[in-house]
Design a protein around this motif. Structure first.
Motif, PDB file in Angstrom:
ATOM      1  N   GLU A  26     -99.927 -41.140 -18.345  1.00  0.00           N
ATOM      2  CA  GLU A  26     -98.750 -40.708 -19.133  1.00  0.00           C
ATOM      3  C   GLU A  26     -98.497 -39.226 -18.909  1.00  0.00           C
ATOM      4  O   GLU A  26     -97.358 -38.805 -18.665  1.00  0.00           O
ATOM      5  N   ALA A  27     -99.547 -38.403 -18.988  1.00  0.00           N
ATOM      6  CA  ALA A  27     -99.351 -36.950 -18.844  1.00  0.00           C
ATOM      7  C   ALA A  27     -98.776 -36.610 -17.467  1.00  0.00           C
ATOM      8  O   ALA A  27     -97.866 -35.784 -17.347  1.00  0.00           O
ATOM      9  N   LYS A  32     -90.523 -36.314 -17.189  1.00  0.00           N
ATOM     10  CA  LYS A  32     -90.314 -36.869 -18.544  1.00  0.00           C
ATOM     11  C   LYS A  32     -89.471 -35.885 -19.354  1.00  0.00           C
ATOM     12  O   LYS A  32     -89.739 -34.685 -19.329  1.00  0.00           O
ATOM     13  N   LEU A  35     -91.055 -33.306 -22.276  1.00  0.00           N
ATOM     14  CA  LEU A  35     -92.495 -33.496 -22.483  1.00  0.00           C
ATOM     15  C   LEU A  35     -93.280 -32.736 -21.418  1.00  0.00           C
ATOM     16  O   LEU A  35     -92.746 -32.382 -20.364  1.00  0.00           O
ATOM     17  N   VAL A  36     -94.554 -32.543 -21.682  1.00  0.00           N
ATOM     18  CA  VAL A  36     -95.434 -31.935 -20.673  1.00  0.00           C
ATOM     19  C   VAL A  36     -95.576 -32.903 -19.502  1.00  0.00           C
ATOM     20  O   VAL A  36     -95.859 -34.096 -19.706  1.00  0.00           O
ATOM     21  N   HIS A  44     -92.775 -27.519 -25.289  1.00  0.00           N
ATOM     22  CA  HIS A  44     -93.989 -27.011 -25.952  1.00  0.00           C
ATOM     23  C   HIS A  44     -94.406 -25.667 -25.375  1.00  0.00           C
ATOM     24  O   HIS A  44     -94.542 -25.543 -24.165  1.00  0.00           O
ATOM     25  N   LEU A  47     -98.748 -26.088 -24.980  1.00  0.00           N
ATOM     26  CA  LEU A  47     -99.350 -27.186 -24.202  1.00  0.00           C
ATOM     27  C   LEU A  47     -99.108 -26.982 -22.707  1.00  0.00           C
ATOM     28  O   LEU A  47     -98.131 -26.369 -22.309  1.00  0.00           O
ATOM     29  N   MET A  52    -103.604 -31.298 -21.480  1.00  0.00           N
ATOM     30  CA  MET A  52    -103.427 -32.735 -21.770  1.00  0.00           C
ATOM     31  C   MET A  52    -104.546 -33.538 -21.104  1.00  0.00           C
ATOM     32  O   MET A  52    -105.086 -34.473 -21.697  1.00  0.00           O
ATOM     33  N   THR A 104    -102.706 -32.410 -29.419  1.00  0.00           N
ATOM     34  CA  THR A 104    -102.227 -33.005 -28.169  1.00  0.00           C
ATOM     35  C   THR A 104    -102.055 -34.517 -28.298  1.00  0.00           C
ATOM     36  O   THR A 104    -101.091 -35.079 -27.799  1.00  0.00           O
ATOM     37  N   HIS A 105    -103.006 -35.182 -28.954  1.00  0.00           N
ATOM     38  CA  HIS A 105    -103.078 -36.642 -28.873  1.00  0.00           C
ATOM     39  C   HIS A 105    -103.367 -37.334 -30.199  1.00  0.00           C
ATOM     40  O   HIS A 105    -104.005 -38.380 -30.218  1.00  0.00           O
ATOM     41  N   SER A 261     -89.235 -32.689 -28.870  1.00  0.00           N
ATOM     42  CA  SER A 261     -90.211 -33.289 -27.966  1.00  0.00           C
ATOM     43  C   SER A 261     -90.572 -34.708 -28.415  1.00  0.00           C
ATOM     44  O   SER A 261     -91.090 -34.883 -29.517  1.00  0.00           O
ATOM     45  N   GLY A 263     -93.003 -36.724 -28.511  1.00  0.00           N
ATOM     46  CA  GLY A 263     -94.452 -36.924 -28.373  1.00  0.00           C
ATOM     47  C   GLY A 263     -94.910 -38.305 -28.827  1.00  0.00           C
ATOM     48  O   GLY A 263     -95.860 -38.865 -28.279  1.00  0.00           O
ATOM     49  N   ALA A 266     -94.210 -40.680 -26.051  1.00  0.00           N
ATOM     50  CA  ALA A 266     -95.198 -40.483 -24.977  1.00  0.00           C
ATOM     51  C   ALA A 266     -96.497 -41.226 -25.308  1.00  0.00           C
ATOM     52  O   ALA A 266     -97.083 -41.898 -24.452  1.00  0.00           O
ATOM     53  N   ASP A 267     -96.939 -41.130 -26.559  1.00  0.00           N
ATOM     54  CA  ASP A 267     -98.155 -41.858 -26.962  1.00  0.00           C
ATOM     55  C   ASP A 267     -97.981 -43.356 -26.786  1.00  0.00           C
ATOM     56  O   ASP A 267     -98.908 -44.069 -26.381  1.00  0.00           O
TER      57      ASP A 267
HETATM   58  N1  LIG Z   1     -96.797 -35.537 -22.236  1.00  0.00           N
HETATM   59  C1  LIG Z   1     -96.740 -35.086 -23.500  1.00  0.00           C
HETATM   60  N2  LIG Z   1     -96.052 -33.956 -23.808  1.00  0.00           N
HETATM   61  C2  LIG Z   1     -96.011 -33.516 -25.089  1.00  0.00           C
HETATM   62  N3  LIG Z   1     -96.598 -34.126 -26.120  1.00  0.00           N
HETATM   63  C3  LIG Z   1     -97.298 -35.237 -25.869  1.00  0.00           C
HETATM   64  N4  LIG Z   1     -98.011 -36.056 -26.690  1.00  0.00           N
HETATM   65  C4  LIG Z   1     -98.537 -37.023 -25.932  1.00  0.00           C
HETATM   66  N5  LIG Z   1     -98.187 -36.872 -24.634  1.00  0.00           N
HETATM   67  C5  LIG Z   1     -97.408 -35.765 -24.571  1.00  0.00           C
END
Ligand SMILES: Nc1ncnc2[nH]cnc12
Ligand SMILES: CC(C)(COP(=O)(O)OP(=O)(O)OC[C@H]1O[C@@H](n2cnc3c(N)ncnc32)[C@H](O[C@H]2O[C@H](COP(=O)(O)OP(=O)(O)OP(=O)(O)O)[C@@H](O)[C@H]2O)[C@@H]1O)[C@@H](O)C(=O)NCCC(=O)NCCS
Length: 285
Positions: A26-27, A32, A35-36, A44, A47, A52, A104-105, A261, A263, A266-267
């Motif tokens: 995912e990261a 994306k 997102l990061v 962010h 981050l 990540m 982060t998670h 964001s 997030g 993303a999760d």
């Molecule tokens: N890629 C991402 N960027 C920012 N927040 C997140 N939370 C989970 N994944 C992320």
């Protein structure tokens, strides 16, 4: 000469590997919106991709321990729910030590922790609906030891009445089962390429999710921009098409301008990739 001794991974270790892999995939997935990713930090300022990755790796022991608790206790009930809550909170501490206090998670520990435990409870029954139903039954149990912090999710629930991460799990992850996974399969079937199929799955999740990160940072305008913008990319042909890529770029710019964001989405993409892997593993565990 010593014979080389190979360590066969336990079920719990395999599930922890799959959960961490899903977080890293995912990261790394790019581009994306807001997102990061491999390009940068999105919306962010605290981050980056290395953080990540480090955060994902720090969670391996917690995922392994959650799977072990599920195997040992063997059934859905309060003892397992409270064991998962305790291990999840310890996992959050390990994450915060690794990231020096940055969240982060948190949502991913919750979603993937429940799914790891749900898989470990019955590894022979690993289709998406069976696993998410077991995860939902765990999420519905009330952990008596859970602290009640005034989290961003709670504040957003009070302000907008939004359903957040807890309810998403209690409902059996509808954003993953009804949106993310079907889109992942459809984009793969159209030969869009794996990275585009994953981006399309993320967008499909974004079309409907009440992402409490977006709501907290950018209110209902931000949420509407996320949902409609994601739908516009898919309607234009998805990430594999030129028109879809242009829309995706517009969505990125729009969410960045709103500091929104996604997030939570993303999760849930990580949860989607985890379920996809366990469904397609034939007999590996
Ligand atoms: N890629 C991402 N960027 C920012 N927040 C997140 N939370 C989970 N994944 C992320
Ligand atoms: C039940 C919990 C999930 C707690 O939920 P609650 O809503 O009260 O808590 P939050 O702290 O707000 O965390 C929820 C995280 O879930 C993600 N999320 C958001 N919306 C959804 C959704 N609709 N469906 C699923 N998941 C969703 C999201 O995580 C991601 O965003 C994080 C960054 O968010 P935030 O902290 O708001 O960050 P910023 O805006 O960047 O902050 P600032 O920079 O402004 O400071 C990021 O980490 C992603 O992961 C939400 O953050 C559960 O966590 C819980 O009870 N845990 C206790 C332990 C436990 O029982 N564990 C069980 C183990 S199985």
């Amino acid at each position: 000469m010593h014979a080389l001794k190979l360590h066969t991974l336990t079920l719990a270790e395999q599930l922890a590997d799959l959960a961490v892999d899903a977080l890293i995939d995912e990261a790394d997935l790019s581009p994306k919106p807001a997102l990061v990713d491999r390009r940068g930090n999105g919306a962010h300022n605290d981050l980056h991709l290395g953080l990540m990755h480090a955060s994902a790796l720090s969670l391996w022991p917690a995922f392994k321990e959650m799977a072990e608790a599920a195997i040992e206790l063997g059934e859905i009930g309060l003892p397992l729910r409270e064991a998962l809550g305790r291990i999840g909170r310890e996992g959050e501490q390990a994450m915060l030590i690794t990231t020096q206090g940055v969240n982060t998670h948190r949502g991913a520990i919750w979603a993937l922790g429940l799914l790891v435990a749900a898989t470990a409870l019955d590894p022979t029954s690993r289709n998406a609906s069976a696993v998410s139903l077991r995860a939902a039954r765990l999420a519905l149990l009330n952990d008596r030891y859970a602290p009640q912090p005034l989290s961003h999710g709670v504040q957003v629930a009070q302000r907008y009445g939004a359903r957040g991460a807890r309810e998403e799990a209690q409902l059996g992850f509808p954003a993953v089962l009804q949106r993310g996974l079907p889109q992942l399969h459809a984009s793969r079937a159209q030969q869009h390429g794996e990275q585009n199929a994953r981006l399309d799955a993320l967008l499909a999740i974004m079309t409907q999710l009440a992402d409490t990160c977006v709501l907290y940072r950018a209110g209902t305008d931000g949420l509407q921009a996320m949902q409609l913008g994601a739908q516009a990319v898919l309607d234009a042909g998805g990430s594999a098409s030129l028109a879809g890529r242009r829309r995706l770029n517009e969505l990125d710019q729009q969410l960045l301008a709103l500091n929104a964001s996604p997030g939570g989405a993303a999760d849930l993409l990580a949860a989607c990739l985890f379920i996809d892997r366990i469904e397609s593993c034939d007999g590996a565990f």
